[in-house]
Scaffold this motif. Structure first.
Motif, PDB file in Angstrom:
ATOM      1  N   ASN A  11      38.344  70.825  47.751  1.00  0.00           N
ATOM      2  CA  ASN A  11      37.068  71.261  47.191  1.00  0.00           C
ATOM      3  C   ASN A  11      35.952  70.304  47.614  1.00  0.00           C
ATOM      4  O   ASN A  11      35.938  69.132  47.214  1.00  0.00           O
ATOM      5  N   LEU A  12      35.005  70.794  48.395  1.00  0.00           N
ATOM      6  CA  LEU A  12      33.924  69.946  48.910  1.00  0.00           C
ATOM      7  C   LEU A  12      32.853  69.649  47.866  1.00  0.00           C
ATOM      8  O   LEU A  12      31.914  68.901  48.134  1.00  0.00           O
TER       9      LEU A  12
ATOM     10  N   LEU B 224      39.753  68.110  60.108  1.00  0.00           N
ATOM     11  CA  LEU B 224      38.932  69.048  59.348  1.00  0.00           C
ATOM     12  C   LEU B 224      39.323  69.044  57.876  1.00  0.00           C
ATOM     13  O   LEU B 224      40.508  69.013  57.544  1.00  0.00           O
ATOM     14  N   ILE B 225      38.300  69.077  57.024  1.00  0.00           N
ATOM     15  CA  ILE B 225      38.506  69.342  55.600  1.00  0.00           C
ATOM     16  C   ILE B 225      37.776  70.648  55.306  1.00  0.00           C
ATOM     17  O   ILE B 225      36.560  70.744  55.520  1.00  0.00           O
TER      18      ILE B 225
ATOM     19  N   HIS C 145      24.201  74.517  47.398  1.00  0.00           N
ATOM     20  CA  HIS C 145      25.621  74.410  47.062  1.00  0.00           C
ATOM     21  C   HIS C 145      25.955  72.942  46.785  1.00  0.00           C
ATOM     22  O   HIS C 145      25.419  72.042  47.434  1.00  0.00           O
ATOM     23  N   PRO C 146      26.840  72.654  45.812  1.00  0.00           N
ATOM     24  CA  PRO C 146      27.201  71.265  45.497  1.00  0.00           C
ATOM     25  C   PRO C 146      27.651  70.463  46.715  1.00  0.00           C
ATOM     26  O   PRO C 146      27.383  69.258  46.796  1.00  0.00           O
ATOM     27  N   ALA C 147      28.327  71.100  47.666  1.00  0.00           N
ATOM     28  CA  ALA C 147      28.761  70.390  48.877  1.00  0.00           C
ATOM     29  C   ALA C 147      27.567  69.943  49.703  1.00  0.00           C
ATOM     30  O   ALA C 147      27.588  68.858  50.303  1.00  0.00           O
TER      31      ALA C 147
ATOM     32  N   GLU D  34      33.943  62.515  45.552  1.00  0.00           N
ATOM     33  CA  GLU D  34      34.732  61.338  45.895  1.00  0.00           C
ATOM     34  C   GLU D  34      35.222  61.317  47.342  1.00  0.00           C
ATOM     35  O   GLU D  34      35.754  60.305  47.801  1.00  0.00           O
ATOM     36  N   ILE D  35      35.087  62.385  48.077  1.00  0.00           N
ATOM     37  CA  ILE D  35      35.699  62.466  49.412  1.00  0.00           C
ATOM     38  C   ILE D  35      34.722  62.231  50.555  1.00  0.00           C
ATOM     39  O   ILE D  35      35.117  62.177  51.725  1.00  0.00           O
TER      40      ILE D  35
END
Length: 460
Positions: free
Chosen positions: A57-58, A35-36, A84-86, A62-63
């Motif tokens: 931070n989602l 989990l992130i 939301h940016p995520a 880069e992730i």
């Protein structure tokens, strides 16, 4: 339950670390899924720092190459008013977006013996109807669990072999995100102007709720057809041969003989008809211990739902009468010198406030808060019942324009409103706290607002 969605990268992102987010984390605790997790609220992140949870931070683009699924909490902006940016990152990287509701239903299909799931949605009355159904089922057999937007998050439900029923309240926020829906019985109560910013308007709001039926295709669809949206939904489900669901149309203001299966509320009697022929008639009013015509309709819906479960009608009614209602919903706080104080803090839109006004007489109405976009005051038919209006909150001035010719006071806060209303009152009056607005301008939520009202009344 076990996580059985096919994952290739074995990494799931969790956005939002409130009640729902924490239930997702607990759900994956003993799995091989990594989990992130993230929440924009620093306080919520700090609560998880010592729990061996990977926080990142989602919004970081880069992730996302290693992430298979994004699970988001209902309060996270999904598309409107601004994603939301995520969510944007997930869309740009072709990452599946889901929530705990979608996860719950997807895993239910893998169970050999699964509980029957009843889902309730609509603008007003969800919690009361959901709780009443659960109350009846547990009074009879003690094998029902309550969850979703009320009670526990769905991933915390036991779903063991002794549980026969899940009764879920589902908000539009939860339904619009869920990647998989599969209720056995789905209920549509009503629609009013609510959450319009979140859904891009009333059409988006309706479609978010209708998704439970279009996409979930329940065995039974119970639809209140007193509004155009309900009639439209019922018609689509009945006439579309690809939608294999049995539609039960409910109405409180007319006899419906056109539908194959209908329930009408006629002079306190619940009347069932199939192919136009009456099959059942019973005086339900004497078994309902809740105030207001709207709660009579909620009780009819609970009744027909339990009847679908092959429960004897007499058993349903005898257990329905013991249901006392929920806090902050047409709740009698106390009487002082024959003046009644009613806490209906859950009336967070004007349609709900109107139903509350229709329930009482000689009203001193405390109204206001954070007015919802697109919501309109429509009390013309009830003006004669209102002795005076006491305005509170950020919408006080805007709302006052709707009350031309009526007696009102600008009270700003709840303390002043309760004090003035009581000072003005006479024996036989009802001081009705039905704000018709959200609470967030002055309170954390409608519960805190209702508790404050009760506290003020009890100090009088």
């Amino acid at each position: 339950m076990n996580y059985k969605i096919n994952t290739k990268k074995r990494t799931v992102a969790v956005l939002g670390l409130g009640i729902t987010g924490k239930s997702i984390i607990d759900y994956f605790k003993n799995s091989e899924i990594e989990l992130i997790c993230w929440d924009d609220d620093l306080i919520k992140r700090k609560q998880l720092i010592n729990q061996k949870i990977r926080l990142h931070n989602l919004s970081d683009p880069e992730i996302w190459a290693d992430i298979d699924t994004l699970l988001i909490s209902p309060g996270i902006p999904y598309l409107y008013p601004k994603a939301h940016p995520a969510v944007i990152n997930a869309l740009e990287n072709s990452v599946r977006i889901d929530n705990d509701i979608g996860l719950f239903f997807r895993n239910m299909i893998n169970k050999n013996k699964k509980p029957l799931t009843i889902c309730v949605t609509g603008s007003n009355g969800k919690s009361t109807t959901t709780s009443l159904i659960n109350h009846i089922l547990n009074s009879i057999s003690n094998n029902s669990e309550l969850g979703g937007n009320i009670g526990r998050p769905v991933l915390e439900l036991n779903n063991n072999k002794s549980i026969k029923f899940n009764v879920l309240e589902l908000s539009s926020y939860q339904i619009e995100i869920a990647n998989f829906l599969s209720p056995d019985i789905a209920i549509f109560l009503n629609l009013s102007s609510d959450h319009l910013e979140r859904h891009g308007g009333i059409g988006g709001y309706f479609n978010a709720k209708a998704r439970l039926f279009y996409y979930g295709l329940p065995k039974f669809s119970i639809i209140n057809i007193d509004q155009p949206e309900g009639r439209y939904l019922a018609n689509i489900l009945e006439k579309n041969s690809n939608m294999n669901t049995q539609v039960i149309c409910l109405s409180s203001n007319k006899t419906n003989t056109n539908s194959k299966w209908s329930i009408s509320l006629e002079d306190d009697f619940i009347v069932e008809r199939k192919d136009g022929l009456e099959t059942f008639r019973y005086n339900i009013h004497q078994y309902v211990n809740l105030p207001g015509e709207h709660n009579l309709m909620n009780s009819c819906i609970a009744f027909i739902t339990c009847k679908l479960l092959q429960i004897d009608s007499t058993q349903i009614l005898n257990n329905m009468i013991n249901f006392k209602g929920l806090p902050h919903r047409a709740e009698l706080v106390r009487k002082i010198n024959e003046v009644s104080f009613i806490n209906d803090s859950k009336a967070t839109n004007m349609d709900s406030a109107l139903k509350s006004i229709m329930t009482y007489d000689r009203i001193r109405w405390i109204v206001g808060g954070q007015k919802k976009d697109g919501d309109k005051v429509n009390i013309e038919s009830q003006k004669k019942k209102i002795r005076k209006i006491y305005l509170i909150g950020s919408s006080s001035f805007e709302l006052s324009k709707s009350f031309d010719g009526m007696d009102y006071s600008m009270c700003i806060n709840l303390d002043n409103a309760v004090e003035r209303a009581f000072k003005d009152s006479e024996p036989g009056d009802t001081i009705l706290f039905a704000p018709g607005c959200a609470s967030f301008d002055q309170f954390e939520n409608f519960e805190k607002r209702g508790e404050k009202f009760c506290e003020l009344v009890n100090f009088l």
